[in-house]
Structure formats: structure tokens, C-alpha cells
Design a protein around this motif. Structure first.
Motif, PDB file in Angstrom:
ATOM      1  N   LEU A 183       0.852  -1.186   0.000  1.00 63.20           N
ATOM      2  CA  LEU A 183       0.000   0.000   0.000  1.00 63.20           C
ATOM      3  C   LEU A 183       0.886   1.233   0.000  1.00 63.20           C
ATOM      4  N   ARG A 184       0.642   2.153  -0.894  1.00 58.20           N
ATOM      5  CA  ARG A 184       1.374   3.419  -0.916  1.00 58.20           C
ATOM      6  C   ARG A 184       0.407   4.525  -1.302  1.00 58.20           C
ATOM      7  N   SER A 185       0.610   5.716  -0.727  1.00 58.60           N
ATOM      8  CA  SER A 185      -0.299   6.825  -1.012  1.00 58.60           C
ATOM      9  C   SER A 185       0.470   8.137  -1.088  1.00 58.60           C
ATOM     10  N   VAL A 186      -0.088   9.056  -1.859  1.00 57.32           N
ATOM     11  CA  VAL A 186       0.434  10.420  -1.965  1.00 57.32           C
ATOM     12  C   VAL A 186      -0.747  11.371  -1.828  1.00 57.32           C
ATOM     13  N   ASN A 187      -0.455  12.669  -1.729  1.00 59.89           N
ATOM     14  CA  ASN A 187      -1.540  13.619  -1.502  1.00 59.89           C
ATOM     15  C   ASN A 187      -2.425  13.766  -2.738  1.00 59.89           C
ATOM     16  N   HIS A 188      -3.697  14.017  -2.489  1.00 58.83           N
ATOM     17  CA  HIS A 188      -4.688  14.159  -3.550  1.00 58.83           C
ATOM     18  C   HIS A 188      -5.878  14.931  -2.987  1.00 58.83           C
ATOM     19  N   ARG A 189      -6.640  15.572  -3.861  1.00 60.92           N
ATOM     20  CA  ARG A 189      -7.763  16.379  -3.379  1.00 60.92           C
ATOM     21  C   ARG A 189      -8.875  15.524  -2.778  1.00 60.92           C
ATOM     22  N   TYR A 190      -9.026  14.306  -3.262  1.00 62.52           N
ATOM     23  CA  TYR A 190     -10.050  13.409  -2.749  1.00 62.52           C
ATOM     24  C   TYR A 190      -9.477  12.001  -2.693  1.00 62.52           C
ATOM     25  N   LEU A 191     -10.272  11.030  -2.263  1.00 64.74           N
ATOM     26  CA  LEU A 191      -9.784   9.662  -2.132  1.00 64.74           C
ATOM     27  C   LEU A 191      -9.861   8.954  -3.483  1.00 64.74           C
ATOM     28  N   ASP A 192      -8.724   8.474  -3.936  1.00 66.89           N
ATOM     29  CA  ASP A 192      -8.628   7.749  -5.213  1.00 66.89           C
ATOM     30  C   ASP A 192      -7.828   6.477  -4.961  1.00 66.89           C
ATOM     31  N   VAL A 193      -8.504   5.324  -4.994  1.00 67.81           N
ATOM     32  CA  VAL A 193      -7.860   4.042  -4.705  1.00 67.81           C
ATOM     33  C   VAL A 193      -7.743   3.236  -5.990  1.00 67.81           C
ATOM     34  N   GLN A 194      -6.534   2.799  -6.311  1.00 69.72           N
ATOM     35  CA  GLN A 194      -6.279   2.014  -7.521  1.00 69.72           C
ATOM     36  C   GLN A 194      -5.699   0.665  -7.134  1.00 69.72           C
ATOM     37  N   PHE A 195      -6.041  -0.374  -7.909  1.00 65.05           N
ATOM     38  CA  PHE A 195      -5.645  -1.744  -7.582  1.00 65.05           C
ATOM     39  C   PHE A 195      -4.874  -2.384  -8.733  1.00 65.05           C
ATOM     40  N   ARG A 196      -3.843  -3.136  -8.358  1.00 67.07           N
ATOM     41  CA  ARG A 196      -3.113  -3.987  -9.292  1.00 67.07           C
ATOM     42  C   ARG A 196      -2.954  -5.338  -8.602  1.00 67.07           C
ATOM     43  N   MET A 197      -3.626  -6.363  -9.156  1.00 66.55           N
ATOM     44  CA  MET A 197      -3.648  -7.655  -8.475  1.00 66.55           C
ATOM     45  C   MET A 197      -3.995  -8.766  -9.449  1.00 66.55           C
ATOM     46  N   PRO A 198      -3.608 -10.009  -9.126  1.00 62.67           N
ATOM     47  CA  PRO A 198      -4.011 -11.147  -9.942  1.00 62.67           C
ATOM     48  C   PRO A 198      -5.524 -11.341  -9.867  1.00 62.67           C
ATOM     49  N   GLU A 199      -6.065 -12.055 -10.831  1.00 62.74           N
ATOM     50  CA  GLU A 199      -7.507 -12.265 -10.879  1.00 62.74           C
ATOM     51  C   GLU A 199      -8.022 -12.983  -9.642  1.00 62.74           C
TER      52      GLU A 199
END
Length: 287
Positions: A24-40
Motif C-alpha cells: 500500500l502506498r499513497s500520496v496527496n490528492h484532493r479526494y480519495l482515489d484508490v487504484q488496484f493492481r492484483m491477480p484475478e
């Protein structure tokens, strides 16, 4: 507690299906934006992951990476014939266009994703272990944001203390500076316009003194600084509120500089603006 929007956590765990990694890694942003990279195999857990992150973070751009290295079972390994044929075809096409290109080695082929034709693992076989891993990773992720937030709060409080000191040093000087400037202005008016009576001179000087008096700006500046302290002590998701206060502080410091008729006050206004800009940079990372 103040939290930074910047955080990081990476954990691995041995499960019956193999080694699972979660980053899990995060940087600053105006709102919450969650992105996923994962096996099926893990797509079924995306809602749970999104919910776990949203429960701890209200703003920020978060990237969630999941990896799976299957447990070795050499006896049951079988090459995927369709994929093997396709790799051979692609290897031939590349070699035809680029004769100098190296051919695929046996090691390259054996490392190719899906070469053993393994079936996707059922989500139920992964659920319990993965959700436990997710809980630990989110807790570590939140802890890193809290530690970073504490550092940001300390930096902001240090700047606030310096600004309060500057305001306290200049405030007692303002009445004397205004009075001295009034006297100089009155003398110049007398010399430049002998036709003006004393009452007119006093009126003009009084109006001008009102325009150059920065006592109200200093009071509002001090009030805003006290509010910054209160918000930092309260904690929670305060980034937007702090950003608004930074704008207000900058406005007061600008007015202080523009109304100043003293070099010392002008220098103080410049120092205040530098400190406010430093605070703005830090506030951008606060949730």
C-alpha cells in the motif's frame, strides 16, 4: 492525531496457496482515489480492500498492489500447450524481424506467467489468510501516516511559534510608529500647503493614520495562528481547514506589508510570508 496523506506499507505472508504480498502506498490528492493492481484470484477482495482503506483515509491517491507466488508442486506441473505454442510463434516473429535478438531460453519460458496452466485459485481458499494480511497491512499503513503526520504537525507548530514571536515583537511598536509618521506627515502638510488650517491638517493626518495602522491585521494574524494550534490539537481530517487558514494568514501578512510605513515592519511582513509559504507546503500533505 494528525495524519499525512503520504504512507507506505508492504507485508508478505505464507498461505497454503503460496506467498502473498500486499503493498500500500499513497500520496496527496484532493479526494480519495484508490487504484488496484492484483491477480484475478484477488479481484473478489477489491471491495473489502477499498472499504478497509476508506475507513482509515478520507483523502489521498492510494495504490494497492497484490502479488502471489504459488507454492511449488513439481509433481503436478504441466506446461500450457497453447501458451507454449504462442510463445514459439512470437519468438519466431521477433527473430525474423530482428535477427540479432536473443532467443527465449528455457528459464525464460518457465518463468512466463501462466506457462504451467494453473487454474485460478478459488477466492474462498484465500479469503481468511488474505483478509488477515489486509488488516495488518492497513494498520501498518495507517501507522506510517500517523508518524509522518506527527512530524508535519511539529513543523507547523514550530512555524506558528516563530510567527507568534514576530507578531508579539512588532505589535507594541505600531502605535509609536503611527504617531511618529503622523507628526512627519503633519509637518510636511504645513510646509507644502500653508493655506490649510490646523483642523484640516489633523483630519487628513488622522485619515492617513487609519490607513497605515496595522494593529487589526496583527490581531487577526494572531487569532488565525491560535486557530491553527487548536486544529492541530484537535486532530482528525483537518487538511482543508488548515489550507483555508494558510490563505487567511497570507492575506494578513500581505496587508501588513502593503500598509507598513516602517522598514522593520516591512521586514517582519516578509519573514511572515516566508514562514507561511513553508507551512503551505507542509499542509498540502495533511489529510
Amino acid at each position: 492525531m494528525i495524519h499525512s496523506m503520504t504512507g507506505y506499507a508492504a507485508l508478505t505472508r505464507e498461505l497454503p496457496a503460496g506467498t502473498v504480498s500486499l503493498e500500500l502506498r499513497s500520496v496527496n490528492h484532493r479526494y480519495l482515489d484508490v487504484q488496484f493492481r492484483m491477480p484475478e484470484e484477488f479481484r473478489a477482495f477489491e471491495p473489502a480492500m477499498r472499504e478497509a482503506v476508506a475507513a482509515r483515509l478520507s483523502r489521498g491517491k492510494v495504490e494497492c498492489r497484490v502479488g502471489l507466488t504459488r507454492a511449488p508442486d513439481v509433481a503436478s506441473l504441466e506446461l500450457s500447450e497453447p501458451l507454449l505454442a504462442r510463445l514459439a510463434q512470437l519468438n519466431g516473429q521477433v527473430r525474423a524481424r530482428l535477427p540479432g535478438a536473443a532467443e527465449l531460453s528455457v528459464a525464460d519460458v518457465l518463468r512466463w506467467p501462466g506457462i504451467f496452466g494453473a487454474e485460478a485459485l478459488p477466492a474462498e481458499a484465500l479469503r481468511e489468510g488474505f483478509l488477515a494480511l489486509l488488516a495488518d497491512a492497513v494498520a501498518e499503513f495507517d501507522a506510517t501516516r500517523a508518524r509522518e503526520g506527527a512530524k508535519l504537525a511539529a513543523v507547523l507548530l514550530e512555524r506558528v511559534a516563530t510567527m507568534e514571536k514576530l507578531a508579539a515583537e512588532v505589535a507594541p511598536k505600531i502605535p509609536g510608529l503611527v504617531a511618529a509618521h503622523q507628526q512627519k506627515l503633519a509637518q510636511r502638510l504645513r510646509e507644502a500647503a500653508s493655506t490649510l488650517d490646523e483642523e484640516r491638517i489633523r483630519t487628513e493626518v488622522s485619515l492617513f493614520a487609519t490607513r497605515i495602522d496595522v494593529d487589526e491585521e496583527l490581531q487577526r494574524l494572531t487569532t488565525h495562528l491560535a486557530e491553527v494550534r487548536r486544529i492541530l490539537a484537535k486532530g482528525g481530517s483537518v487538511g482543508k481547514r488548515l489550507d483555508f487558514l494558510i490563505q487567511e494568514l497570507h492575506r494578513e501578512a500581505n496587508t501588513l506589508g502593503s500598509k507598513s510605513v516602517d522598514a522593520g515592519v516591512s521586514q517582519t511582513a516578509m519573514e511572515l510570508k516566508v514562514l507561511i509559504e513553508q507551512m503551505r507546503e507542509q499542509v498540502q500533505n495533511i489529510e
